[in-house]
Design a protein around this motif. Structure first.
Motif, PDB file in Angstrom:
ATOM      1  N   GLY A 186      -6.478 -17.040   7.739  1.00 55.12           N
ATOM      2  CA  GLY A 186      -7.607 -16.804   7.120  1.00 55.12           C
ATOM      3  C   GLY A 186      -7.608 -15.091   6.880  1.00 55.12           C
ATOM      4  N   ALA A 187      -6.998 -14.571   7.729  1.00 52.26           N
ATOM      5  CA  ALA A 187      -6.922 -13.178   7.321  1.00 52.26           C
ATOM      6  C   ALA A 187      -6.066 -12.704   6.136  1.00 52.26           C
ATOM      7  N   ASN A 188      -5.016 -13.505   6.158  1.00 56.02           N
ATOM      8  CA  ASN A 188      -3.967 -13.066   4.782  1.00 56.02           C
ATOM      9  C   ASN A 188      -4.484 -13.690   3.569  1.00 56.02           C
ATOM     10  N   VAL A 189      -5.420 -14.864   3.663  1.00 53.29           N
ATOM     11  CA  VAL A 189      -5.900 -15.323   2.331  1.00 53.29           C
ATOM     12  C   VAL A 189      -6.947 -14.219   1.897  1.00 53.29           C
ATOM     13  N   THR A 190      -7.760 -13.685   2.871  1.00 52.45           N
ATOM     14  CA  THR A 190      -8.861 -12.907   2.520  1.00 52.45           C
ATOM     15  C   THR A 190      -8.284 -11.819   2.130  1.00 52.45           C
TER      16      THR A 190
ATOM     17  N   VAL B 227       2.494  -4.173   7.713  1.00 52.72           N
ATOM     18  CA  VAL B 227       1.931  -4.148   8.928  1.00 52.72           C
ATOM     19  C   VAL B 227       2.559  -4.769  10.090  1.00 52.72           C
ATOM     20  N   GLY B 228       3.085  -5.710   9.824  1.00 52.86           N
ATOM     21  CA  GLY B 228       4.108  -6.332  10.892  1.00 52.86           C
ATOM     22  C   GLY B 228       5.233  -5.572  11.153  1.00 52.86           C
TER      23      GLY B 228
ATOM     24  N   VAL C 206       4.752  -2.209  11.369  1.00 53.47           N
ATOM     25  CA  VAL C 206       4.229  -1.227  12.167  1.00 53.47           C
ATOM     26  C   VAL C 206       4.165  -1.859  13.749  1.00 53.47           C
ATOM     27  N   VAL C 207       3.764  -3.106  13.787  1.00 50.71           N
ATOM     28  CA  VAL C 207       3.589  -3.886  15.180  1.00 50.71           C
ATOM     29  C   VAL C 207       5.123  -3.828  15.769  1.00 50.71           C
ATOM     30  N   TYR C 208       6.166  -4.249  14.909  1.00 53.07           N
ATOM     31  CA  TYR C 208       7.220  -4.191  15.569  1.00 53.07           C
ATOM     32  C   TYR C 208       7.926  -2.896  15.943  1.00 53.07           C
ATOM     33  N   LEU C 209       7.560  -1.835  15.581  1.00 51.38           N
ATOM     34  CA  LEU C 209       7.737  -0.369  15.761  1.00 51.38           C
ATOM     35  C   LEU C 209       6.919  -0.006  17.254  1.00 51.38           C
ATOM     36  N   LEU C 210       5.570  -0.593  16.950  1.00 50.74           N
ATOM     37  CA  LEU C 210       4.841  -0.233  18.201  1.00 50.74           C
ATOM     38  C   LEU C 210       5.401  -0.942  19.546  1.00 50.74           C
ATOM     39  N   ALA C 211       5.992  -2.135  19.387  1.00 54.68           N
ATOM     40  CA  ALA C 211       6.481  -3.033  20.298  1.00 54.68           C
ATOM     41  C   ALA C 211       8.005  -2.488  20.803  1.00 54.68           C
ATOM     42  N   ALA C 212       8.671  -1.650  19.971  1.00 57.13           N
ATOM     43  CA  ALA C 212       9.985  -1.152  20.254  1.00 57.13           C
ATOM     44  C   ALA C 212      10.089  -0.636  21.610  1.00 57.13           C
TER      45      ALA C 212
END
Length: 147
Positions: free
Chosen positions: A21-25, A43-44, A46-52
């Motif tokens: 839904g978020a991606n369609v929007t 954005v993905g 960025v999430v990977y870098l934050l999880a690193a």
């Protein structure tokens, strides 16, 4: 500990549907599927870098890189195809049909991958109950899509 893994997998499945839904929007608003896909990938990242810091980030040796089978390099491309499919199709067929189609095809494919031990999975024989589960997924998919 395994219940935590199962709970996280359930959460990931639910988030996958919300992601549709978020991606369609995002795609509808930007009206540019490739730009939307690039934003999703950024954005993905960025999430990977934050999880690193919590999961470790290192550089693999050349020997380890050379040991990766050819199909091990396809994940990013396959993920990109999935994201493009999501932003182009989910809004047209609906969340239930899109998720049903992708989850059912994933279950059927995973039964095959497990049964034959393809792509590095341990062999998990596709016995009667697994095959019945796959068949029930297909029946459920038909019910969701037709009605």
């Amino acid at each position: 500990m395994s219940w935590v893994l199962y709970a996280f997998a359930l959460l990931a499945g639910a988030l996958n549907t919300v992601q549709s839904g978020a991606n369609v929007t995002l795609n509808k608003t930007l009206d540019q599927p490739i730009l939307a896909a690039l934003v999703i990938a950024a954005v993905g990242a960025v999430v990977y870098l934050l999880a690193a810091p919590f999961m470790g980030l290192g550089v693999s040796s050349a020997e380890k890189v050379a040991q990766v089978p050819w199909w091990g390099w396809l994940g990013g491309a396959l993920g990109a195809i999935y994201v493009l499919s999501m932003i182009l199709i989910a809004g047209r067929v609906g969340a239930a049909a899109f998720t049903g189609l992708t989850v059912t095809s994933a279950i059927v494919t995973s039964i095959l991958l497990d049964h034959f031990g393809w792509l590095g999975f341990d062999v998990q024989t596709a016995g009667l109950w697994r095959l019945l589960g796959g068949a029930l997924m297909i029946v459920g998919l038909v019910l969701v899509c037709v009605f």
